[in-house]
Every structure is written in structure tokens, then in C-alpha cells.
Design a protein around this motif. Structure first.
Motif, mmCIF file in Angstrom:
data_model
loop_
_atom_site.group_PDB
_atom_site.id
_atom_site.type_symbol
_atom_site.label_atom_id
_atom_site.label_comp_id
_atom_site.label_asym_id
_atom_site.label_seq_id
_atom_site.Cartn_x
_atom_site.Cartn_y
_atom_site.Cartn_z
ATOM 1 N N LEU A 80 -14.519 0.409 14.936
ATOM 2 C CA LEU A 80 -14.517 -0.872 14.076
ATOM 3 C C LEU A 80 -13.600 -0.760 12.950
ATOM 4 C CD1 LEU A 80 -17.470 -3.419 14.172
ATOM 5 C CD2 LEU A 80 -15.748 -3.414 15.655
ATOM 6 N N ARG A 81 -13.759 0.736 12.283
ATOM 7 C CA ARG A 81 -13.195 0.861 11.241
ATOM 8 C C ARG A 81 -11.105 0.752 11.324
ATOM 9 N NH1 ARG A 81 -15.332 7.193 11.030
ATOM 10 N NH2 ARG A 81 -17.581 5.776 10.550
ATOM 11 N N GLY A 82 -11.706 0.095 9.820
ATOM 12 C CA GLY A 82 -9.540 -0.455 9.222
ATOM 13 C C GLY A 82 -9.732 -1.822 9.995
ATOM 14 N N ILE A 83 -8.795 -2.470 11.250
ATOM 15 C CA ILE A 83 -8.270 -3.345 10.859
ATOM 16 C C ILE A 83 -9.529 -4.627 12.410
ATOM 17 C CG2 ILE A 83 -6.854 -5.301 13.334
ATOM 18 C CD1 ILE A 83 -4.632 -3.669 10.509
ATOM 19 N N GLY A 84 -10.196 -3.336 12.855
ATOM 20 C CA GLY A 84 -11.466 -3.999 13.405
ATOM 21 C C GLY A 84 -11.993 -5.132 12.566
ATOM 22 N N LYS A 102 -4.754 -3.534 -5.432
ATOM 23 C CA LYS A 102 -3.789 -3.617 -6.803
ATOM 24 C C LYS A 102 -1.806 -4.419 -5.250
ATOM 25 C CE LYS A 102 -1.168 -1.041 -9.423
ATOM 26 N NZ LYS A 102 -0.679 -0.005 -10.599
ATOM 27 N N THR A 103 -2.463 -3.538 -4.489
ATOM 28 C CA THR A 103 -1.007 -3.595 -3.872
ATOM 29 C C THR A 103 -1.731 -5.063 -2.671
ATOM 30 O OG1 THR A 103 -1.206 -1.517 -2.841
ATOM 31 C CG2 THR A 103 0.493 -3.226 -1.758
ATOM 32 N N ALA A 104 -2.621 -5.411 -2.314
ATOM 33 C CA ALA A 104 -2.557 -7.122 -1.904
ATOM 34 C C ALA A 104 -2.258 -7.413 -3.243
ATOM 35 C CB ALA A 104 -4.111 -7.304 -1.162
ATOM 36 N N PHE A 105 -3.087 -7.946 -4.197
ATOM 37 C CA PHE A 105 -2.338 -8.752 -5.423
ATOM 38 C C PHE A 105 -1.112 -8.809 -5.936
ATOM 39 C CE2 PHE A 105 -1.213 -9.916 -9.445
ATOM 40 C CZ PHE A 105 -2.571 -11.503 -10.096
ATOM 41 N N GLY A 106 0.198 -8.450 -5.600
ATOM 42 C CA GLY A 106 1.272 -7.405 -5.794
ATOM 43 C C GLY A 106 2.261 -8.622 -4.553
ATOM 44 N N THR A 153 -16.093 1.344 1.244
ATOM 45 C CA THR A 153 -17.323 2.791 -0.259
ATOM 46 C C THR A 153 -18.403 2.490 -0.059
ATOM 47 O OG1 THR A 153 -15.214 1.631 -1.877
ATOM 48 C CG2 THR A 153 -17.547 2.462 -2.514
ATOM 49 N N TYR A 154 -18.825 1.390 0.604
ATOM 50 C CA TYR A 154 -20.524 1.028 0.856
ATOM 51 C C TYR A 154 -21.251 1.243 1.967
ATOM 52 C CZ TYR A 154 -19.978 0.338 -4.393
ATOM 53 O OH TYR A 154 -20.211 0.740 -5.945
ATOM 54 N N SER A 155 -20.534 0.919 3.008
ATOM 55 C CA SER A 155 -20.632 0.800 3.932
ATOM 56 C C SER A 155 -20.759 1.744 5.380
ATOM 57 C CB SER A 155 -20.063 -0.530 5.162
ATOM 58 O OG SER A 155 -21.026 -1.495 3.734
ATOM 59 N N ASN A 156 -21.529 1.991 6.403
ATOM 60 C CA ASN A 156 -21.118 3.021 7.421
ATOM 61 C C ASN A 156 -20.780 2.110 8.335
ATOM 62 O OD1 ASN A 156 -21.144 5.517 8.554
ATOM 63 N ND2 ASN A 156 -23.125 5.311 9.145
ATOM 64 N N ILE A 214 -5.800 -12.967 0.487
ATOM 65 C CA ILE A 214 -5.247 -11.881 1.113
ATOM 66 C C ILE A 214 -6.153 -10.347 -0.256
ATOM 67 C CG2 ILE A 214 -3.463 -11.479 -0.377
ATOM 68 C CD1 ILE A 214 -1.978 -8.853 2.104
ATOM 69 N N THR A 215 -6.007 -11.273 -1.152
ATOM 70 C CA THR A 215 -7.050 -10.448 -1.986
ATOM 71 C C THR A 215 -8.377 -10.217 -2.237
ATOM 72 O OG1 THR A 215 -5.416 -11.047 -4.159
ATOM 73 C CG2 THR A 215 -6.929 -10.556 -5.021
ATOM 74 N N ALA A 216 -9.319 -10.887 -1.856
ATOM 75 C CA ALA A 216 -10.336 -11.517 -1.578
ATOM 76 C C ALA A 216 -10.591 -10.570 -0.261
ATOM 77 C CB ALA A 216 -10.827 -12.796 -1.023
ATOM 78 N N VAL A 217 -9.351 -10.237 0.839
ATOM 79 C CA VAL A 217 -10.160 -9.605 2.497
ATOM 80 C C VAL A 217 -10.231 -8.314 1.598
ATOM 81 C CG1 VAL A 217 -9.478 -9.310 4.226
ATOM 82 C CG2 VAL A 217 -9.736 -11.350 4.092
ATOM 83 N N ALA A 218 -9.148 -7.665 1.116
ATOM 84 C CA ALA A 218 -8.476 -6.300 0.692
ATOM 85 C C ALA A 218 -9.657 -6.008 -0.526
ATOM 86 C CB ALA A 218 -7.494 -6.584 -0.540
ATOM 87 N N ALA A 219 -11.000 -7.217 -1.345
ATOM 88 C CA ALA A 219 -11.945 -6.484 -1.719
ATOM 89 C C ALA A 219 -12.554 -6.199 -1.560
ATOM 90 C CB ALA A 219 -12.032 -7.996 -3.101
ATOM 91 N N ILE A 220 -12.769 -7.186 -0.225
ATOM 92 C CA ILE A 220 -14.082 -6.743 0.516
ATOM 93 C C ILE A 220 -14.088 -5.580 1.333
ATOM 94 C CG2 ILE A 220 -15.157 -7.472 2.989
ATOM 95 C CD1 ILE A 220 -14.881 -10.151 2.201
ATOM 96 N N ARG A 221 -12.461 -4.798 1.787
ATOM 97 C CA ARG A 221 -11.768 -4.008 2.431
ATOM 98 C C ARG A 221 -12.506 -2.783 1.607
ATOM 99 N NH1 ARG A 221 -6.487 -4.035 5.940
ATOM 100 N NH2 ARG A 221 -7.739 -2.306 6.784
ATOM 101 N N GLU A 222 -12.237 -2.931 0.494
ATOM 102 C CA GLU A 222 -12.527 -1.803 -1.030
ATOM 103 C C GLU A 222 -13.843 -1.533 -0.227
ATOM 104 O OE1 GLU A 222 -10.671 -2.343 -4.578
ATOM 105 O OE2 GLU A 222 -9.200 -1.374 -3.523
ATOM 106 N N ARG A 223 -14.667 -2.856 -0.557
ATOM 107 C CA ARG A 223 -16.482 -2.850 -0.998
ATOM 108 C C ARG A 223 -17.287 -1.569 0.011
ATOM 109 N NH1 ARG A 223 -18.487 -2.715 -5.783
ATOM 110 N NH2 ARG A 223 -17.244 -3.810 -7.009
#
Length: 205
Positions: free
Chosen positions: A180-184, A35-39, A172-175, A160-169
Motif C-alpha cells: 500500500l505504500r506510495g499510490i496505494g 511544498k511542491t503540492a502547494f506550488g 514519517t510516523y506510520s508503518n 492536494i495540500t491536505a493529502v500531501a501533508a497527510i502523506r508526509e505524516r
């Protein structure tokens, strides 16, 4: 047709993020949720669509060597090209203030989510880069500059929207390993998508 080709090329081939890595600061910081990335992507697109044609008019009728000939023969030799950079920045800063006031009035939640990154659109190198590309490539018309600005803006929004969607997934689903969490992981995803976008270089438009 030429403007349509330029528009499509600006989105996929000359993508501001994946081809030139411009605007990476706000891209990395704001791409945590869709949402924020799209805005922010919409705001950057609007800025590029507005500032490129305005700066094209400045470049064509004020700043280029001999551009002031329309004022009279005595001005035909005037060259104000040394003012290009500061004039482009002034236009971008002015438009950013208008965008900031509009977002604050009509979408307070988005304004709060973007925080300091909304006024920092004024120093987003993707927006200034668009104007400098316009100057370097010598766009022939107002509409060519507008199509390029729209294409680069939509390309930035898409990235930015595509990367934000990937980061959300991923969150949620990956360990993801702690280092590497966050910016990495964002750098890795961006690099992989940049490589994927290189496939568009083979398209003949």
C-alpha cells in the motif's frame, strides 16, 4: 451574494478532486511533499482564475449560436459552438506556457520540483473541466465565471495540500504495509477525504 455562494460551493461541495476526481494524475504524482503540492496548487488555481473568464468571453461573444450578431445582422445566424473544445484547449495551452515561463524565471527550485507536471497543466482535466462546467451551466456573467474558477482552484489547492501533508505524516510516523505504500495509501486517503467532503452536501448555501 450569488457569486459568493458559488465561490464557497465550488471549494467544498463541487470540489474538483473529492467530488469529480478531476486532475487526479498530477494530484497523485505531486502530492508527495507539501511544498511542491502547494506550488502546483497555486499554479492550477491561477490557471482556472485566468482561463474561465477568458473562455466565458469566447463562449459569449464568439462561439455561442448568434454570438457574432454584434458584427452585423448577416452574422446573427452563425454558430461556431463546434469549435468550443478546441478553442478552450488553445486558451489553456497558451496560458500554461505563460505560467511555465513565470515559474521558471521566479522560482527555479519549484520549476525543478514540478518537472514535467508543470507543462502538463495544459492537459489537466480539472482546468478543461472548469471551462466545460462553465459552458454547461451557462454562467450569467464574467464575474460568475471568475468566482467559480477561483473556488475550483482553491478547492484543488486545498485538496492536494491536505493529502500531501497527510502523506508526509504517514511516511514519517506510520508503518504502512509494503503493497500500500506510495499510490496505494494515497488512493485510500483520497477516498476517505472524498467521503468526508460529502458532508458538505448537506449545507444549504
Amino acid at each position: 451574494m450569488e457569486n459568493i455562494n458559488l465561490f464557497i460551493r465550488s471549494i467544498f461541495v463541487d470540489n474538483m478532486i473529492f467530488a469529480y476526481f478531476l486532475g487526479m494524475c498530477s494530484f497523485l504524482a505531486v502530492s508527495k511533499n507539501v511544498k511542491t503540492a502547494f506550488g502546483l496548487g497555486v499554479a492550477v488555481t491561477f490557471m482556472l482564475v485566468i482561463t474561465l473568464p477568458v473562455n466565458w468571453l469566447l463562449q459569449t461573444y464568439v462561439l455561442s449560436p448568434g454570438a457574432l450578431a454584434w458584427l452585423g445582422e448577416e452574422y446573427a445566424s452563425v454558430d461556431l459552438s463546434f469549435l468550443s473544445l478546441i478553442m478552450f484547449i488553445a486558451v489553456i495551452a497558451s496560458m500554461t506556457q505563460l505560467v511555465e515561463m513565470a515559474v521558471e524565471k521566479y522560482s527555479p527550485s519549484l520549476y525543478a520540483s514540478l518537472g514535467i507536471f508543470l507543462p502538463l497543466i495544459a492537459v489537466n482535466c480539472a482546468i478543461l473541466g472548469g471551462s466545460l462546467f462553465m459552458q454547461q451551466r451557462g454562467f450569467a456573467s464574467f464575474w460568475t465565471a471568475t468566482c467559480a474558477g477561483a473556488g475550483w482552484g482553491i478547492g484543488w489547492l486545498l485538496a492536494i495540500t491536505a493529502v500531501a501533508a497527510i502523506r508526509e505524516r504517514i511516511a514519517t510516523y506510520s508503518n504502512v504495509p509494503a503493497p500500500l505504500r506510495g499510490i496505494g495509501i494515497t488512493f485510500i486517503v483520497t477516498a476517505l477525504m472524498g467521503i468526508a467532503f460529502m458532508s458538505f452536501l448537506g449545507i444549504k448555501i
